[in-house]
Scaffold this motif. Sequence first.
Motif, short mmCIF file in Angstrom:
data_model
loop_
_atom_site.label_atom_id
_atom_site.label_comp_id
_atom_site.label_asym_id
_atom_site.label_seq_id
_atom_site.Cartn_x
_atom_site.Cartn_y
_atom_site.Cartn_z
N GLU A 111 0.84 -1.20 0.00
CA GLU A 111 0.00 0.00 0.00
C GLU A 111 0.87 1.25 0.00
O GLU A 111 0.54 2.25 -0.66
N GLU A 112 1.98 1.19 0.71
CA GLU A 112 2.89 2.34 0.75
C GLU A 112 3.41 2.67 -0.65
O GLU A 112 3.51 3.84 -1.03
N GLU A 113 3.73 1.63 -1.42
CA GLU A 113 4.21 1.85 -2.79
C GLU A 113 3.12 2.45 -3.67
O GLU A 113 3.39 3.31 -4.51
N ILE A 114 1.89 1.99 -3.49
CA ILE A 114 0.77 2.51 -4.29
C ILE A 114 0.54 3.99 -3.98
O ILE A 114 0.42 4.81 -4.90
N TYR A 115 0.51 4.33 -2.70
CA TYR A 115 0.31 5.74 -2.33
C TYR A 115 1.48 6.60 -2.78
O TYR A 115 1.29 7.76 -3.18
N GLY A 116 2.67 6.04 -2.75
CA GLY A 116 3.83 6.79 -3.21
C GLY A 116 3.81 7.01 -4.71
O GLY A 116 4.13 8.11 -5.19
N ALA A 117 3.39 5.99 -5.46
CA ALA A 117 3.37 6.09 -6.92
C ALA A 117 2.30 7.06 -7.41
O ALA A 117 2.53 7.83 -8.36
N LYS A 118 1.16 7.07 -6.76
CA LYS A 118 0.06 7.91 -7.26
C LYS A 118 0.36 9.40 -7.08
O LYS A 118 -0.23 10.24 -7.76
N LYS A 119 1.31 9.74 -6.21
CA LYS A 119 1.68 11.14 -6.03
C LYS A 119 2.29 11.74 -7.30
O LYS A 119 2.26 12.95 -7.50
N TYR A 120 2.87 10.86 -8.14
CA TYR A 120 3.46 11.33 -9.40
C TYR A 120 2.40 11.76 -10.41
O TYR A 120 2.71 12.35 -11.43
N PHE A 121 1.15 11.43 -10.12
CA PHE A 121 0.07 11.73 -11.05
C PHE A 121 -0.95 12.69 -10.45
O PHE A 121 -2.13 12.67 -10.78
N GLU A 122 -0.45 13.56 -9.58
CA GLU A 122 -1.27 14.61 -8.99
C GLU A 122 -0.69 15.97 -9.36
O GLU A 122 0.51 16.11 -9.58
N GLY A 123 -1.56 16.97 -9.44
CA GLY A 123 -1.10 18.30 -9.81
C GLY A 123 -1.06 18.48 -11.31
O GLY A 123 -1.76 17.79 -12.06
N VAL A 124 -0.24 19.41 -11.77
CA VAL A 124 -0.10 19.68 -13.21
C VAL A 124 0.91 18.70 -13.78
O VAL A 124 2.08 18.67 -13.36
N ILE A 125 0.47 17.88 -14.73
CA ILE A 125 1.33 16.86 -15.31
C ILE A 125 1.16 16.83 -16.83
O ILE A 125 0.21 17.39 -17.37
N GLU A 126 2.09 16.16 -17.49
CA GLU A 126 1.99 15.93 -18.94
C GLU A 126 1.42 14.54 -19.18
O GLU A 126 1.80 13.58 -18.50
#
Length: 241
Positions: A111-126
């Motif tokens: 679960e820690e890895e999932i929560y950590g990974a999803k942070k890369y897809f928050e905010g302004v992204i390409e």
Amino acid sequence: MINKRTGDFSNVDFVSGETILIDKPLHWSSFKVIHKLRQIIGVKKIGHAGTLDPLATGLLIICTGKKTKQISTFQDLQKIYTGTITLGGITASMDSEMEVMDHKPFEQITEEEIYGAKKYFEGVIEQTPPMYSAVNYGGKKLYELARKGKTVVRSSRTITVYHFLINKIDLPRIDFEITCSKGTYIRVLAHDLGEKLGCGAYLSSLRRTAIGDFSVSDALTVEEFSEKHGENTLHLAHGAV
């Protein structure tokens, strides 16, 4: 605006213009919804403010007549989606429309890895549109090229993911709620999350629950709309007002 709380269609002038909230059913294309409503209300000028894939359900804002000029305004509003991402494989369409391939183990993902990974897809992204999409490329839709086995280089787009909430983790499934800007492909987010986790992933279900302040809880199903319109047509035929 026509929604669940609209009790009487008798004074509605769909030709001049009206806005309708529809809950798109599973396996229907957005175009099929438009085609069906065009048949029901008998208007030629009708469109929607944002496509949903056939395997997605939820809110479509439909505009008729002069109200079609407001479509771009509705398209610019934030969207809220709920759904499920399934880990352990990918599909060419990035959702469950096509066969799952490239199976990989997922049991080791925490679960820690999932929560950590999803942070890369928050905010302004390409984000790069998928090949199986209606984006135009050289006069053709990308999905037309994809169905011929062709892949082309696509330009990325800037999108905003305002909120990416994990509601439940029951591997291989991750239930989520995402609030995002227009032009966001949720199945691309699912695919990219799987890449980040190293196990692959695809979007296995999707429902659009809101567009701006408009909620799917206020939307009519196509059947409900047809029944209400038919009832009011019948009432008018008998001289009711």
